[in-house]
Enzyme design. Structure first.
Site, PDB file in Angstrom:
ATOM      1  N   CYS A   1      -5.622  13.079  10.185  1.00 28.48           N
ATOM      2  CA  CYS A   1      -5.174  12.109  11.185  1.00 28.48           C
ATOM      3  C   CYS A   1      -4.049  12.699  12.037  1.00 28.48           C
ATOM      4  O   CYS A   1      -3.349  13.620  11.620  1.00 28.48           O
ATOM      5  CB  CYS A   1      -4.696  10.866  10.454  1.00 28.48           C
ATOM      6  SG  CYS A   1      -3.925   9.596  11.476  1.00 28.48           S
TER       7      CYS A   1
ATOM      8  N   SER B   1      -1.267  11.428  12.540  1.00 30.43           N
ATOM      9  CA  SER B   1       0.008  11.274  11.837  1.00 30.43           C
ATOM     10  C   SER B   1       0.347  12.531  11.051  1.00 30.43           C
ATOM     11  O   SER B   1       1.519  12.901  10.912  1.00 30.43           O
ATOM     12  CB  SER B   1      -0.051  10.067  10.891  1.00 30.43           C
ATOM     13  OG  SER B   1      -0.194   8.868  11.620  1.00 30.43           O
TER      14      SER B   1
ATOM     15  N   HIS C   1       2.029  14.865  13.409  1.00 25.72           N
ATOM     16  CA  HIS C   1       3.439  14.523  13.644  1.00 25.72           C
ATOM     17  C   HIS C   1       4.322  15.143  12.565  1.00 25.72           C
ATOM     18  O   HIS C   1       5.415  15.659  12.843  1.00 25.72           O
ATOM     19  CB  HIS C   1       3.630  13.006  13.650  1.00 25.72           C
ATOM     20  CG  HIS C   1       3.197  12.339  14.918  1.00 25.72           C
ATOM     21  ND1 HIS C   1       3.761  12.627  16.130  1.00 25.72           N
ATOM     22  CD2 HIS C   1       2.261  11.388  15.156  1.00 25.72           C
ATOM     23  CE1 HIS C   1       3.191  11.873  17.071  1.00 25.72           C
ATOM     24  NE2 HIS C   1       2.275  11.125  16.499  1.00 25.72           N
TER      25      HIS C   1
ATOM     26  N   HIS D   1      -2.950  10.877   4.018  1.00 23.99           N
ATOM     27  CA  HIS D   1      -2.729   9.450   3.773  1.00 23.99           C
ATOM     28  C   HIS D   1      -4.002   8.645   3.974  1.00 23.99           C
ATOM     29  O   HIS D   1      -3.978   7.421   3.928  1.00 23.99           O
ATOM     30  CB  HIS D   1      -1.635   8.917   4.705  1.00 23.99           C
ATOM     31  CG  HIS D   1      -1.988   8.999   6.163  1.00 23.99           C
ATOM     32  ND1 HIS D   1      -1.990  10.191   6.843  1.00 23.99           N
ATOM     33  CD2 HIS D   1      -2.374   8.057   7.041  1.00 23.99           C
ATOM     34  CE1 HIS D   1      -2.359   9.976   8.091  1.00 23.99           C
ATOM     35  NE2 HIS D   1      -2.610   8.695   8.243  1.00 23.99           N
TER      36      HIS D   1
ATOM     37  N   CYS E   1      -7.350   4.418   7.170  1.00 25.25           N
ATOM     38  CA  CYS E   1      -6.362   4.529   8.247  1.00 25.25           C
ATOM     39  C   CYS E   1      -6.993   4.233   9.592  1.00 25.25           C
ATOM     40  O   CYS E   1      -6.744   3.203  10.195  1.00 25.25           O
ATOM     41  CB  CYS E   1      -5.705   5.908   8.262  1.00 25.25           C
ATOM     42  SG  CYS E   1      -4.444   6.069   9.560  1.00 25.25           S
TER      43      CYS E   1
END
Length: 365
Positions: free
Chosen positions: A38, A40, A43, A59, A167
């Site tokens: 993902c 994320s 990041h 996650h 997610c």
């Protein structure tokens, strides 16, 4: 077990052996079937978010319960589960009110400190403690998670494909149905047609939106958006997206979703609104990013700006419902998956995502 470890920003992830302690009270061990990659995760890799490192990444994932900690009665060994990166504590005022995506214990302990509910980690490498990422750490052969973060789903659904539900799908569909409450006949714009954006689009279709405008810099992504229910497409590389939107829908849209989370896309989402419209911020920006808007225009136009964390979902209710809708043919999952790679190729999968050439890559242990 084998796992993918993030050590520090802007350096390659490490793949190798990690020690994992068994589940404590209220926790379960899950054998990972697949994990989704993902934005994320990018990041974290870029150092754009504050995380406690070193940590085991990931996650988004799904798997099979193989061991129960003391006191766990909601699950059984052999259950198929989708992992939720918000494992509700069930005790804070937000959980008690049914707003589980806002769980205070997750927001103040699990997420920022990289631990489970007792404040400790189950992961290590030699003498070094490794932290959990968002209470999941799915880039591994196994995960120890709170029982509330392992959501039981039906056994006849393909576990590898279900990895993206935890997610991308829950966040996108939930932003439409839970956060925004999009009504039938509405007009909707979605900025960013990656994994989350495509699920916002199919959530808008499920909600009965009349016009759904897909906006992206890459025309191949807006082409894919048509499979998920987009009625109109804007190529953001060919001029101002706001101007192109008003050329399509002169009054503006009832709902504009920012699935990217950059300052300029957040500001565009507000500028695209019709009277009474709502801008919904779903994509997450780097820590400290600021966006601006004109409060007078917002007030006089009776408009709203809404933040959507995890699609405002109630994991134990919404995730099984999404799986059911997938099995009934109402939700598409397969087109979200651009490739599959072995867990050892996690860094290559992250590089693919960063280049813009991937939707969701599944890592298979």
């Amino acid at each position: 077990m084998k796992a993918v470890v993030f050590q520090e920003p802007n350096t390659p992830t490490q793949f190798g052996n990690v020690e994992v302690e068994g589940p404590k009270a209220g926790e379960v061990r899950v054998k990972i079937a697949a994990a989704g990659v993902c934005h994320s995760d990018l990041h974290v890799m870029r150092g754009e978010w504050d995380v406690t490192a070193p940590l085991v990444m990931g996650h988004e994932g799904a798997g099979v319960v193989t061991e129960l900690g003391d006191g766990v009665t909601s699950l059984a060994v052999g259950d198929h589960v989708v992992l939720s990166w918000v494992p509700p504590c069930g005790e804070c005022r937000y959980c008690m009110a049914g707003h589980e995506a806002r769980c205070q214990k997750v927001a103040t302990l699990v997420a920022p400190k990289g631990v489970l509910f007792d404040g400790t980690s189950r992961l290590s490498r030699g003498d070094e403690t490794l932290h959990h990422y968002l209470g999941v750490s799915s880039f591994a052969e196994e995960a120890i998670v709170p029982a509330s973060g392992a959501i039981k789903v039906r056994d006849d659904a393909p576990l590898d494909i279900l990895a993206v539900v935890g997610c991308a799908v829950a966040t996108g569909v939930g932003a439409v149905t839970n956060t925004a409450g999009v009504e039938p006949g509405s007009t909707v714009a979605v900025i960013g047609c990656g994994g989350v954006g495509l699920n916002i689009i199919q959530g808008a279709k499920l909600a009965g939106a009349e016009r759904i405008v897909a906006i992206d810099l890459l025309p191949e992504k807006t082409d894919v958006a048509g499979q998920f229910g987009a009625t109109d497409r804007i190529n953001a590389s060919e001029g101002d997206s706001v101007e192109q939107l008003f050329a399509l829908i002169p009054d503006g849209v009832d709902y504009a979703f920012d699935a990217i989370g950059r300052t300029e896309t957040t500001e565009q989402s507000v500028q695209m609104l019709a009277l009474g419209g709502a801008s919904v911020i779903v994509g997450l920006p780097p820590t400290g990013a600021k966006a601006s808007f004109e409060p007078l225009v917002l007030a006089e136009s009776d408009q709203r700006i809404l933040g959507s964390n995890y699609g405002s979902v109630r994991p134990s209710i919404d995730i099984p419902a999404i799986v059911d809708r997938y099995m009934d043919g109402q939700i598409k999952l397969e087109p979200l998956i651009s490739s599959r790679r072995p867990l050892s190729e996690a860094q290559q999968a992250l590089d693919d995502l960063q280049s813009g050439g991937a939707l969701r890559t599944l890592l298979i242990p």
